[in-house]
Design a protein around this motif. Structure first.
Motif, PDB file in Angstrom:
ATOM      1  N   SER A 277       0.661  -1.361  -0.283  1.00 19.12           N
ATOM      2  CA  SER A 277      -0.110   0.152   0.005  1.00 19.12           C
ATOM      3  C   SER A 277       1.051   1.392   0.297  1.00 19.12           C
ATOM      4  N   ALA A 278       0.453   2.853  -0.374  1.00 24.16           N
ATOM      5  CA  ALA A 278       1.484   3.615   0.042  1.00 24.16           C
ATOM      6  C   ALA A 278       1.569   4.307   1.019  1.00 24.16           C
ATOM      7  N   ALA A 279       0.807   3.435   2.385  1.00 24.23           N
ATOM      8  CA  ALA A 279       1.267   3.719   3.460  1.00 24.23           C
ATOM      9  C   ALA A 279       2.783   3.038   3.727  1.00 24.23           C
ATOM     10  N   GLU A 280       2.382   1.691   3.367  1.00 19.06           N
ATOM     11  CA  GLU A 280       3.640   0.688   3.460  1.00 19.06           C
ATOM     12  C   GLU A 280       4.605   1.016   2.703  1.00 19.06           C
ATOM     13  N   LEU A 281       4.317   1.728   1.581  1.00 19.86           N
ATOM     14  CA  LEU A 281       6.184   2.426   1.200  1.00 19.86           C
ATOM     15  C   LEU A 281       6.619   3.449   1.985  1.00 19.86           C
ATOM     16  N   ALA A 282       5.426   4.665   2.397  1.00 19.36           N
ATOM     17  CA  ALA A 282       5.977   5.143   2.928  1.00 19.36           C
ATOM     18  C   ALA A 282       7.052   4.649   3.908  1.00 19.36           C
ATOM     19  N   LYS A 283       6.489   4.084   4.134  1.00 19.20           N
ATOM     20  CA  LYS A 283       6.929   3.657   5.611  1.00 19.20           C
ATOM     21  C   LYS A 283       8.403   2.963   5.530  1.00 19.20           C
ATOM     22  N   ALA A 284       8.464   1.729   4.338  1.00 22.30           N
ATOM     23  CA  ALA A 284       9.614   1.147   4.037  1.00 22.30           C
ATOM     24  C   ALA A 284      10.406   2.061   3.023  1.00 22.30           C
ATOM     25  N   VAL A 285      10.113   2.944   2.725  1.00 24.88           N
ATOM     26  CA  VAL A 285      10.874   4.414   2.104  1.00 24.88           C
ATOM     27  C   VAL A 285      11.883   4.718   3.319  1.00 24.88           C
ATOM     28  N   ASN A 286      10.633   5.375   4.818  1.00 21.93           N
ATOM     29  CA  ASN A 286      11.681   5.906   5.443  1.00 21.93           C
ATOM     30  C   ASN A 286      12.880   5.355   6.343  1.00 21.93           C
ATOM     31  N   HIS A 287      12.296   3.834   6.044  1.00 22.70           N
ATOM     32  CA  HIS A 287      13.422   3.120   6.745  1.00 22.70           C
ATOM     33  C   HIS A 287      15.154   2.857   5.699  1.00 22.70           C
ATOM     34  N   ALA A 288      14.686   3.428   4.697  1.00 18.32           N
ATOM     35  CA  ALA A 288      15.794   2.880   3.762  1.00 18.32           C
ATOM     36  C   ALA A 288      16.710   4.047   3.474  1.00 18.32           C
ATOM     37  N   ILE A 289      15.897   5.777   4.272  1.00 17.39           N
ATOM     38  CA  ILE A 289      16.119   7.014   4.329  1.00 17.39           C
ATOM     39  C   ILE A 289      17.469   6.864   5.593  1.00 17.39           C
ATOM     40  N   ARG A 290      16.554   5.802   6.685  1.00 18.35           N
ATOM     41  CA  ARG A 290      17.775   5.924   8.055  1.00 18.35           C
ATOM     42  C   ARG A 290      18.495   5.211   7.424  1.00 18.35           C
ATOM     43  N   ASP A 291      18.774   4.242   6.867  1.00 22.70           N
ATOM     44  CA  ASP A 291      19.502   3.089   6.866  1.00 22.70           C
ATOM     45  C   ASP A 291      20.445   3.876   6.009  1.00 22.70           C
ATOM     46  N   LEU A 292      20.359   4.958   5.174  1.00 23.80           N
ATOM     47  CA  LEU A 292      21.403   5.933   4.135  1.00 23.80           C
ATOM     48  C   LEU A 292      21.876   6.257   4.767  1.00 23.80           C
ATOM     49  N   THR A 293      21.461   7.664   5.206  1.00 28.30           N
ATOM     50  CA  THR A 293      21.237   8.174   5.942  1.00 28.30           C
ATOM     51  C   THR A 293      22.379   8.610   7.306  1.00 28.30           C
TER      52      THR A 293
END
Length: 114
Positions: A19-35
């Motif tokens: 879902s859009a909410a799940e995608l947003a959550k996954a993107v936020n986790h990836a941002i945290r891992d990257l930055t």
């Protein structure tokens, strides 16, 4: 301006049952891992990507999307700014002569010695 729906991203999400909410959550986790800092991507942002309202995500969101999906931004249907879509027409300013009566009166300087 009419937006073109992002069918490629929608297809990826459908294939992965995300879902859009799940995608947003996954993107936020990836941002945290990257930055090292938490991302602030919202469900609304994901909807803007899907609707075509936002055709080129911010840099860190774009990198995170690529990490999450394993696909490039282009493969996900995103288009860099300035490429694609109708050309933007810029306003050109025209200088016209205006009589001196249209100018506001000069205000006295608060610093008379300048």
């Amino acid at each position: 301006m009419a937006e073109t729906k992002n069918e490629a991203l929608a297809a990826w999400m459908n294939d992965h049952q995300m879902s859009a909410a799940e995608l947003a959550k996954a993107v936020n986790h990836a941002i945290r891992d990257l930055t090292g800092k938490a991302g602030s991507t919202s469900e609304r942002t994901a909807f803007r990507w899907l609707s075509g309202e936002n055709q080129w995500p911010q840099g860190r969101q774009r990198r995170a999307l690529e990490t999450v999906t394993g696909r490039t931004a282009g493969d996900l249907g995103f288009v860099p700014r300035g490429i694609g879509g109708p050309p933007h027409r810029r306003r050109t300013s025209q200088c016209t002569a205006v009589g001196s009566s249209a100018r506001p009166p000069a205000l006295p300087s608060p610093y008379p010695y300048l």
